[in-house]
Design a protein around this motif. Structure first.
Motif, PDB file in Angstrom:
ATOM      1  N   PHE A  59      17.170 -13.233   9.251  1.00  0.00           N
ATOM      2  CA  PHE A  59      15.985 -12.380   9.324  1.00  0.00           C
ATOM      3  C   PHE A  59      14.737 -13.240   9.424  1.00  0.00           C
ATOM      4  N   VAL A  60      13.884 -12.909  10.406  1.00  0.00           N
ATOM      5  CA  VAL A  60      12.647 -13.661  10.606  1.00  0.00           C
ATOM      6  C   VAL A  60      11.480 -12.692  10.729  1.00  0.00           C
ATOM      7  N   LEU A  61      10.273 -13.227  10.563  1.00  0.00           N
ATOM      8  CA  LEU A  61       9.055 -12.428  10.671  1.00  0.00           C
ATOM      9  C   LEU A  61       8.058 -13.175  11.537  1.00  0.00           C
ATOM     10  N   ASN A  62       7.438 -12.437  12.465  1.00  0.00           N
ATOM     11  CA  ASN A  62       6.431 -13.033  13.336  1.00  0.00           C
ATOM     12  C   ASN A  62       5.176 -12.173  13.356  1.00  0.00           C
ATOM     13  N   SER A  63       4.036 -12.830  13.459  1.00  0.00           N
ATOM     14  CA  SER A  63       2.760 -12.146  13.636  1.00  0.00           C
ATOM     15  C   SER A  63       2.512 -12.059  15.137  1.00  0.00           C
ATOM     16  N   PHE A  64       2.684 -10.865  15.712  1.00  0.00           N
ATOM     17  CA  PHE A  64       2.733 -10.699  17.166  1.00  0.00           C
ATOM     18  C   PHE A  64       1.454 -11.171  17.848  1.00  0.00           C
ATOM     19  N   LYS A  65       0.311 -10.865  17.246  1.00  0.00           N
ATOM     20  CA  LYS A  65      -0.965 -11.241  17.854  1.00  0.00           C
ATOM     21  C   LYS A  65      -1.498 -12.580  17.335  1.00  0.00           C
ATOM     22  N   GLY A  66      -0.646 -13.294  16.611  1.00  0.00           N
ATOM     23  CA  GLY A  66      -1.050 -14.613  16.121  1.00  0.00           C
ATOM     24  C   GLY A  66      -2.008 -14.576  14.956  1.00  0.00           C
ATOM     25  N   GLN A  67      -2.012 -13.462  14.219  1.00  0.00           N
ATOM     26  CA  GLN A  67      -2.893 -13.369  13.045  1.00  0.00           C
ATOM     27  C   GLN A  67      -2.265 -14.141  11.885  1.00  0.00           C
ATOM     28  N   LYS A 115      28.829 -15.673   6.276  1.00  0.00           N
ATOM     29  CA  LYS A 115      30.189 -15.340   5.854  1.00  0.00           C
ATOM     30  C   LYS A 115      30.949 -16.621   5.532  1.00  0.00           C
ATOM     31  N   LYS A 116      31.482 -16.676   4.320  1.00  0.00           N
ATOM     32  CA  LYS A 116      32.234 -17.852   3.892  1.00  0.00           C
ATOM     33  C   LYS A 116      33.544 -17.385   3.271  1.00  0.00           C
ATOM     34  N   ASN A 117      34.653 -17.849   3.830  1.00  0.00           N
ATOM     35  CA  ASN A 117      35.985 -17.424   3.370  1.00  0.00           C
ATOM     36  C   ASN A 117      36.114 -15.906   3.343  1.00  0.00           C
ATOM     37  N   GLY A 118      35.538 -15.281   4.364  1.00  0.00           N
ATOM     38  CA  GLY A 118      35.644 -13.826   4.486  1.00  0.00           C
ATOM     39  C   GLY A 118      34.691 -13.031   3.613  1.00  0.00           C
ATOM     40  N   GLU A 119      33.874 -13.724   2.804  1.00  0.00           N
ATOM     41  CA  GLU A 119      32.934 -13.040   1.905  1.00  0.00           C
ATOM     42  C   GLU A 119      31.499 -13.288   2.386  1.00  0.00           C
ATOM     43  N   TRP A 120      30.658 -12.234   2.321  1.00  0.00           N
ATOM     44  CA  TRP A 120      29.263 -12.382   2.705  1.00  0.00           C
ATOM     45  C   TRP A 120      28.432 -12.900   1.530  1.00  0.00           C
ATOM     46  N   LYS A 121      27.594 -13.873   1.814  1.00  0.00           N
ATOM     47  CA  LYS A 121      26.685 -14.443   0.826  1.00  0.00           C
ATOM     48  C   LYS A 121      25.284 -14.450   1.416  1.00  0.00           C
ATOM     49  N   PHE A 122      24.284 -14.699   0.559  1.00  0.00           N
ATOM     50  CA  PHE A 122      22.897 -14.669   1.015  1.00  0.00           C
ATOM     51  C   PHE A 122      22.168 -15.924   0.589  1.00  0.00           C
ATOM     52  N   ASN A 123      21.419 -16.498   1.529  1.00  0.00           N
ATOM     53  CA  ASN A 123      20.579 -17.656   1.263  1.00  0.00           C
ATOM     54  C   ASN A 123      19.120 -17.218   1.378  1.00  0.00           C
ATOM     55  N   ALA A 124      18.399 -17.223   0.264  1.00  0.00           N
ATOM     56  CA  ALA A 124      16.988 -16.826   0.248  1.00  0.00           C
ATOM     57  C   ALA A 124      16.150 -18.011   0.717  1.00  0.00           C
ATOM     58  N   ILE A 125      15.618 -17.947   1.928  1.00  0.00           N
ATOM     59  CA  ILE A 125      14.895 -19.092   2.501  1.00  0.00           C
ATOM     60  C   ILE A 125      13.394 -18.972   2.252  1.00  0.00           C
ATOM     61  N   GLY A 126      12.760 -17.946   2.798  1.00  0.00           N
ATOM     62  CA  GLY A 126      11.340 -17.708   2.510  1.00  0.00           C
ATOM     63  C   GLY A 126      10.430 -18.857   2.865  1.00  0.00           C
ATOM     64  N   GLU A 127      10.597 -19.430   4.063  1.00  0.00           N
ATOM     65  CA  GLU A 127       9.787 -20.576   4.465  1.00  0.00           C
ATOM     66  C   GLU A 127       9.049 -20.292   5.764  1.00  0.00           C
ATOM     67  N   PRO A 128       7.757 -20.681   5.834  1.00  0.00           N
ATOM     68  CA  PRO A 128       7.027 -20.542   7.090  1.00  0.00           C
ATOM     69  C   PRO A 128       7.523 -21.567   8.103  1.00  0.00           C
ATOM     70  N   THR A 129       7.343 -21.273   9.385  1.00  0.00           N
ATOM     71  CA  THR A 129       7.660 -22.237  10.440  1.00  0.00           C
ATOM     72  C   THR A 129       6.420 -22.445  11.300  1.00  0.00           C
ATOM     73  N   LYS A 130       6.470 -23.432  12.158  1.00  0.00           N
ATOM     74  CA  LYS A 130       5.337 -23.732  13.025  1.00  0.00           C
ATOM     75  C   LYS A 130       5.392 -22.945  14.333  1.00  0.00           C
ATOM     76  N   ASP A 131       6.371 -22.062  14.451  1.00  0.00           N
ATOM     77  CA  ASP A 131       6.573 -21.320  15.694  1.00  0.00           C
ATOM     78  C   ASP A 131       5.492 -20.273  15.905  1.00  0.00           C
ATOM     79  N   LYS A 132       5.330 -19.877  17.171  1.00  0.00           N
ATOM     80  CA  LYS A 132       4.361 -18.841  17.541  1.00  0.00           C
ATOM     81  C   LYS A 132       5.047 -17.558  17.981  1.00  0.00           C
ATOM     82  N   LYS A 133       6.215 -17.670  18.576  1.00  0.00           N
ATOM     83  CA  LYS A 133       6.903 -16.521  19.156  1.00  0.00           C
ATOM     84  C   LYS A 133       8.288 -16.341  18.537  1.00  0.00           C
ATOM     85  N   LEU A 134       8.847 -15.144  18.738  1.00  0.00           N
ATOM     86  CA  LEU A 134      10.162 -14.820  18.185  1.00  0.00           C
ATOM     87  C   LEU A 134      11.236 -15.775  18.675  1.00  0.00           C
ATOM     88  N   GLN A 135      11.286 -16.032  19.993  1.00  0.00           N
ATOM     89  CA  GLN A 135      12.335 -16.899  20.532  1.00  0.00           C
ATOM     90  C   GLN A 135      12.286 -18.288  19.905  1.00  0.00           C
TER      91      GLN A 135
END
Length: 204
Positions: free
Chosen positions: A117-125, A173-193
């Motif tokens: 899951f990622v989040l982007n500010s579409f208009k660069g705000q 998915k690890k050994n058939g079980e779903w797990k979650f990694n809480a990342i919560g880090e900004p990136t230097k990217d501008k666009k979704l791709q």
């Protein structure tokens, strides 16, 4: 399950009673930017367009699908997006999520091994200019929150100031079980791709 995970924490999605967590939501709630008009006569609101997106990967870390405002569900509907909100809360915080992505783990294709899951500010705000912007990842549905297990406040955490994209977290998915990694880090990217590429290179 632990509530309000810290960044980098990982948890199993198996519940305390042994049942497996099936339905998870990622909800984003944010506000429009308040601007002072000339001569301080009145205040205006500047619409804020944040975009929550979800990328599905196979075990080889290849992108299978991206669910975002232009593609509101995965091919088999196991992942659904509530739709594009282009303004944010104009009248103050209503406490409701502006965009929600729902994932049904039982319905995912068997070849899906990562859900990012990622989040982007579409208009660069800049995240730091938004009056409030909170993310919560929780068990339940868009209308029923059972248990929150990760929260981020990107408007008031200094690390997000100066950024317009971030990685919220990755289910894997690890050994058939779903797990979650809480990342919560900004990136230097501008666009979704670009953000999806960063996830592929650094977070799987």
């Amino acid at each position: 399950m632990a509530i309000n995970l810290q960044k980098g924490q990982r948890i199993s999605l198996e519940k305390s009673n042994g049942a497996k967590l099936q339905s998870v939501c990622v909800g984003i709630n944010w506000g429009a930017i308040e601007k002072k008009a000339l001569f301080g006569l009145s205040k205006t609101k500047e619409a804020v367009d944040l975009d929550a997106s979800c990328a599905l990967y196979n075990e080889q870390k290849q992108v299978l699908e991206v669910i975002y405002f232009g593609n509101l569900h995965s091919k088999n509907y196991a992942v659904k997006h509530s739709g594009d909100d282009r303004t944010g809360d104009v009248g103050g915080d209503d406490g409701l999520d502006n965009e929600v992505i729902t994932i049904d783990f039982s319905g995912l294709d068997a070849n899906v091994s990562y859900v990012a899951f990622v989040l982007n500010s579409f208009k660069g705000q800049d995240f730091g200019t938004i009056p409030f912007a909170s993310i919560r990842i929780y068990e339940g549905t868009p209308s029923r929150v059972t248990e929150v297990f990760a929260k981020y406040d990107i408007a008031h955490e200094s690390a997000f100031s100066g950024h317009v994209s971030m990685v919220m977290g990755v289910f894997y998915k690890k050994n058939g079980e779903w797990k979650f990694n809480a990342i919560g880090e900004p990136t230097k990217d501008k666009k979704l791709q670009e953000t999806v590429n960063t996830v592929t290179q650094n977070y799987l």
